[in-house]
Write a protein that holds these residues in place. Structure first.
Motif, PDB file in Angstrom:
ATOM      1  N   GLY A  14       0.777  -1.221   0.000  1.00 12.53           N
ATOM      2  CA  GLY A  14       0.000   0.000   0.000  1.00 12.53           C
ATOM      3  C   GLY A  14       0.811   1.275   0.000  1.00 12.53           C
ATOM      4  O   GLY A  14       0.269   2.357   0.260  1.00 12.53           O
ATOM      5  N   TRP A  15       2.117   1.183  -0.295  1.00 16.15           N
ATOM      6  CA  TRP A  15       2.945   2.381  -0.336  1.00 16.15           C
ATOM      7  C   TRP A  15       2.580   3.229  -1.563  1.00 16.15           C
ATOM      8  O   TRP A  15       2.224   2.695  -2.620  1.00 16.15           O
ATOM      9  CB  TRP A  15       4.429   2.014  -0.405  1.00 16.15           C
ATOM     10  N   ALA A  16       2.683   4.534  -1.422  1.00 18.62           N
ATOM     11  CA  ALA A  16       2.499   5.451  -2.550  1.00 18.62           C
ATOM     12  C   ALA A  16       3.815   5.539  -3.314  1.00 18.62           C
ATOM     13  O   ALA A  16       4.850   5.888  -2.732  1.00 18.62           O
ATOM     14  CB  ALA A  16       2.073   6.823  -2.046  1.00 18.62           C
ATOM     15  N   LEU A  17       3.778   5.221  -4.597  1.00 19.20           N
ATOM     16  CA  LEU A  17       4.995   5.121  -5.401  1.00 19.20           C
ATOM     17  C   LEU A  17       5.089   6.263  -6.396  1.00 19.20           C
ATOM     18  O   LEU A  17       4.100   6.631  -7.047  1.00 19.20           O
ATOM     19  CB  LEU A  17       5.010   3.781  -6.149  1.00 19.20           C
ATOM     20  N   TRP A  18       6.317   6.770  -6.515  1.00 16.85           N
ATOM     21  CA  TRP A  18       6.625   7.814  -7.486  1.00 16.85           C
ATOM     22  C   TRP A  18       7.873   7.386  -8.247  1.00 16.85           C
ATOM     23  O   TRP A  18       8.742   6.695  -7.699  1.00 16.85           O
ATOM     24  CB  TRP A  18       6.877   9.153  -6.798  1.00 16.85           C
ATOM     25  N   LEU A  19       7.952   7.812  -9.487  1.00 18.95           N
ATOM     26  CA  LEU A  19       9.074   7.410 -10.344  1.00 18.95           C
ATOM     27  C   LEU A  19       9.650   8.635 -11.038  1.00 18.95           C
ATOM     28  O   LEU A  19       8.926   9.563 -11.424  1.00 18.95           O
ATOM     29  CB  LEU A  19       8.581   6.418 -11.406  1.00 18.95           C
ATOM     30  N   CYS A  20      10.978   8.629 -11.199  1.00 16.69           N
ATOM     31  CA  CYS A  20      11.639   9.637 -12.026  1.00 16.69           C
ATOM     32  C   CYS A  20      12.927   9.039 -12.561  1.00 16.69           C
ATOM     33  O   CYS A  20      13.350   7.960 -12.147  1.00 16.69           O
ATOM     34  CB  CYS A  20      11.905  10.928 -11.250  1.00 16.69           C
ATOM     35  N   GLU A  21      13.553   9.743 -13.479  1.00 14.44           N
ATOM     36  CA  GLU A  21      14.873   9.370 -13.977  1.00 14.44           C
ATOM     37  C   GLU A  21      15.902  10.311 -13.371  1.00 14.44           C
ATOM     38  O   GLU A  21      15.560  11.388 -12.849  1.00 14.44           O
ATOM     39  CB  GLU A  21      14.904   9.445 -15.507  1.00 14.44           C
ATOM     40  N   ALA A  22      17.171   9.920 -13.444  1.00 14.78           N
ATOM     41  CA  ALA A  22      18.221  10.773 -12.902  1.00 14.78           C
ATOM     42  C   ALA A  22      18.221  12.143 -13.580  1.00 14.78           C
ATOM     43  O   ALA A  22      18.531  13.156 -12.945  1.00 14.78           O
ATOM     44  CB  ALA A  22      19.582  10.093 -13.062  1.00 14.78           C
ATOM     45  N   ALA A  23      17.843  12.180 -14.853  1.00 12.21           N
ATOM     46  CA  ALA A  23      17.794  13.449 -15.582  1.00 12.21           C
ATOM     47  C   ALA A  23      16.711  14.375 -15.056  1.00 12.21           C
ATOM     48  O   ALA A  23      16.712  15.572 -15.368  1.00 12.21           O
ATOM     49  CB  ALA A  23      17.572  13.181 -17.072  1.00 12.21           C
ATOM     50  N   ASP A  24      15.776  13.841 -14.257  1.00  7.14           N
ATOM     51  CA  ASP A  24      14.694  14.656 -13.701  1.00  7.14           C
ATOM     52  C   ASP A  24      15.079  15.341 -12.399  1.00  7.14           C
ATOM     53  O   ASP A  24      14.290  16.111 -11.848  1.00  7.14           O
ATOM     54  CB  ASP A  24      13.456  13.778 -13.454  1.00  7.14           C
ATOM     55  N   LEU A  25      16.281  15.046 -11.869  1.00  6.34           N
ATOM     56  CA  LEU A  25      16.729  15.705 -10.645  1.00  6.34           C
ATOM     57  C   LEU A  25      17.110  17.147 -10.950  1.00  6.34           C
ATOM     58  O   LEU A  25      17.685  17.449 -12.004  1.00  6.34           O
ATOM     59  CB  LEU A  25      17.921  14.960 -10.049  1.00  6.34           C
ATOM     60  N   ARG A  26      16.844  18.031 -10.017  1.00  9.72           N
ATOM     61  CA  ARG A  26      17.202  19.439 -10.205  1.00  9.72           C
ATOM     62  C   ARG A  26      17.332  20.098  -8.845  1.00  9.72           C
ATOM     63  O   ARG A  26      16.886  19.551  -7.828  1.00  9.72           O
ATOM     64  CB  ARG A  26      16.152  20.157 -11.050  1.00  9.72           C
ATOM     65  N   VAL A  27      17.960  21.266  -8.823  1.00  6.38           N
ATOM     66  CA  VAL A  27      18.007  22.094  -7.625  1.00  6.38           C
ATOM     67  C   VAL A  27      17.240  23.372  -7.920  1.00  6.38           C
ATOM     68  O   VAL A  27      17.540  24.080  -8.881  1.00  6.38           O
ATOM     69  CB  VAL A  27      19.459  22.427  -7.214  1.00  6.38           C
ATOM     70  N   SER A  28      16.241  23.651  -7.102  1.00  9.08           N
ATOM     71  CA  SER A  28      15.425  24.846  -7.275  1.00  9.08           C
ATOM     72  C   SER A  28      15.366  25.592  -5.953  1.00  9.08           C
ATOM     73  O   SER A  28      14.977  25.014  -4.923  1.00  9.08           O
ATOM     74  CB  SER A  28      14.007  24.453  -7.720  1.00  9.08           C
ATOM     75  N   GLN A  29      15.820  26.834  -5.969  1.00 11.14           N
ATOM     76  CA  GLN A  29      15.874  27.657  -4.756  1.00 11.14           C
ATOM     77  C   GLN A  29      16.627  26.931  -3.640  1.00 11.14           C
ATOM     78  O   GLN A  29      16.243  26.977  -2.475  1.00 11.14           O
ATOM     79  CB  GLN A  29      14.457  28.044  -4.307  1.00 11.14           C
ATOM     80  N   GLY A  30      17.695  26.236  -4.046  1.00 11.83           N
ATOM     81  CA  GLY A  30      18.571  25.575  -3.099  1.00 11.83           C
ATOM     82  C   GLY A  30      18.114  24.206  -2.649  1.00 11.83           C
ATOM     83  O   GLY A  30      18.841  23.538  -1.906  1.00 11.83           O
ATOM     84  N   VAL A  31      16.958  23.752  -3.083  1.00 10.54           N
ATOM     85  CA  VAL A  31      16.403  22.480  -2.633  1.00 10.54           C
ATOM     86  C   VAL A  31      16.482  21.453  -3.751  1.00 10.54           C
ATOM     87  O   VAL A  31      16.123  21.743  -4.898  1.00 10.54           O
ATOM     88  CB  VAL A  31      14.933  22.647  -2.172  1.00 10.54           C
ATOM     89  N   VAL A  32      16.948  20.242  -3.433  1.00  3.00           N
ATOM     90  CA  VAL A  32      17.005  19.175  -4.428  1.00  3.00           C
ATOM     91  C   VAL A  32      15.600  18.617  -4.624  1.00  3.00           C
ATOM     92  O   VAL A  32      14.944  18.174  -3.669  1.00  3.00           O
ATOM     93  CB  VAL A  32      17.957  18.041  -3.995  1.00  3.00           C
ATOM     94  N   ALA A  33      15.158  18.647  -5.879  1.00  2.00           N
ATOM     95  CA  ALA A  33      13.809  18.203  -6.218  1.00  2.00           C
ATOM     96  C   ALA A  33      13.872  17.322  -7.460  1.00  2.00           C
ATOM     97  O   ALA A  33      14.930  17.131  -8.072  1.00  2.00           O
ATOM     98  CB  ALA A  33      12.895  19.406  -6.450  1.00  2.00           C
ATOM     99  N   ALA A  34      12.735  16.758  -7.808  1.00  2.00           N
ATOM    100  CA  ALA A  34      12.649  15.929  -9.009  1.00  2.00           C
ATOM    101  C   ALA A  34      11.295  16.144  -9.664  1.00  2.00           C
ATOM    102  O   ALA A  34      10.290  16.378  -8.983  1.00  2.00           O
ATOM    103  CB  ALA A  34      12.821  14.448  -8.663  1.00  2.00           C
ATOM    104  N   GLN A  35      11.299  16.064 -10.985  1.00  2.00           N
ATOM    105  CA  GLN A  35      10.041  16.007 -11.722  1.00  2.00           C
ATOM    106  C   GLN A  35       9.556  14.562 -11.626  1.00  2.00           C
ATOM    107  O   GLN A  35       9.873  13.724 -12.465  1.00  2.00           O
ATOM    108  CB  GLN A  35      10.261  16.429 -13.172  1.00  2.00           C
ATOM    109  N   ALA A  36       8.816  14.263 -10.565  1.00  2.00           N
ATOM    110  CA  ALA A  36       8.398  12.894 -10.273  1.00  2.00           C
ATOM    111  C   ALA A  36       6.961  12.663 -10.723  1.00  2.00           C
ATOM    112  O   ALA A  36       6.140  13.591 -10.737  1.00  2.00           O
ATOM    113  CB  ALA A  36       8.517  12.621  -8.780  1.00  2.00           C
ATOM    114  N   ARG A  37       6.684  11.399 -11.060  1.00  5.28           N
ATOM    115  CA  ARG A  37       5.342  11.045 -11.523  1.00  5.28           C
ATOM    116  C   ARG A  37       4.784   9.914 -10.662  1.00  5.28           C
ATOM    117  O   ARG A  37       5.489   8.937 -10.378  1.00  5.28           O
ATOM    118  CB  ARG A  37       5.387  10.599 -12.988  1.00  5.28           C
TER     119      ARG A  37
END
Length: 316
Positions: A31-54
């Motif tokens: 029952g875990w909520a799953l999200w997926l991204c690729e390494a190319a989707d990693l980014r730093v925005s306003q100093g915070v590491v984020a990802a374009q996750a789906r």
């Protein structure tokens, strides 16, 4: 539980044997909520590491490219997930290196990353064996042709391998009487510009290149012996080897008992040791595999063991 998995595109998964697929299946079953991204989707925005996750989910079919569904991508901080799994396949190239640095930054910001970026950098899958000299065959690392020729002259039968490969790619067996010694050394070292590893040939490869899985430092009770095809040196499944699950030997357990706690202490939740005969030949930390093959042949639910360990790490 919210889990982000950084992986290669799911449409490329070979779901009958993919270990990341097995992990996702087990997490979804709980029952875990799953999200997926690729390494190319990693980014730093306003100093915070984020990802374009789906958001990721399973469908009711096992058909190629139709077994999963992905939701609308969202920009999400890695620290907002309960855990982040780094499951991108090698090679460990410059882009992969950059991704590990972003993962380390994310950890400083509170993310729980497995395997961690620092550990991925510290444990090159070929060079890491040099930390444990009592468990390895004679080995040398160099970019100089003269060193490799001297090592070949000493041992007579050796294996040459690049430091950033996977699946048996770029691996050569070389004997003193090979007519292509110079050409092979020049090719692998790029005429002395690239560092490679040479190891004494281990005849026990005929009995398999064993993948011993360590989960939080503890070995799975069965390993997968990858048997080379006739006339082939490499046992890798990607090179045509046949996988045969078997119980760990006494020597396998001795190696696991010595290496497991140290690797777990370094933050490595999942490690795949490659063992030929009595010797460790590689320590795989980027995206260790063989979950499904071991499960299918032994009855041990490796994915469940892994998700259990991940849940314990999250709780801790």
């Amino acid at each position: 539980m919210r889990l982000l998995v950084i992986a290669d595109p799911p449409e490329d998964f070979k779901i009958h044997k993919d270990s990341t697929y097995a992990m996702l299946r087990e997490a979804a079953r709980r029952g875990w909520a799953l999200w997926l991204c690729e390494a190319a989707d990693l980014r730093v925005s306003q100093g915070v590491v984020a990802a374009q996750a789906r958001p990721f989910g399973f469908t009711d079919t096992q058909e190629y490219r139709r077994w999963f569904e992905l939701g609308t991508p969202a920009d999400m901080a890695l620290r907002d997930f309960d855990a982040v799994l780094m499951r991108t396949d090698p090679p460990f190239d410059q882009q992969y290196l950059y991704a590990t640095h972003l993962l380390t930054l994310a950890q400083w910001q509170g993310a729980r990353v497995f395997n961690p970026g620092q550990a991925l950098r510290d444990f090159n899958e070929k060079l890491a064996i040099l930390r444990f000299p009592e468990f390895i065959a004679p080995t040398t690392v160099t970019q100089r042709a003269a060193d490799l020729r001297a090592f070949l002259a000493e041992h007579g039968d050796i294996i040459l391998k690049p430091l950033d490969g996977m699946g048996g790619r770029g691996i050569f067996r070389l004997t003193r009487h090979d007519p292509n010694i110079g050409a092979i050394i020049e090719t692998l070292t790029d005429n002395g510009q690239r560092t490679v590893m040479a190891q004494r040939y281990i005849p026990a490869i005929s009995e398999g290149d064993k993948r011993v899985l360590l989960i939080d430092g503890v070995p799975v009770d069965w390993c997968l012996a990858r048997i080379p095809q006739p006339g082939e040196t490499r046992g890798n499944l990607a090179a045509g080897g046949t996988g045969r699950a078997q119980p760990l030997s006494a020597r396998d357990r001795e190696i696991a008992a010595a290496l497991g706690p140290q690797l777990a202490q370094a933050g490595l939740l999942l490690v795949g040791l490659d063992v030929i005969g009595d010797f460790v030949t590689e320590i795989n930390v980027t995206s260790p595999t063989c979950f499904q093959e071991i499960t299918q042949q032994s009855g041990i639910d490796v994915a469940a063991l892994f998700i259990d360990a991940l849940a314990r790490r999250i709780a801790a």
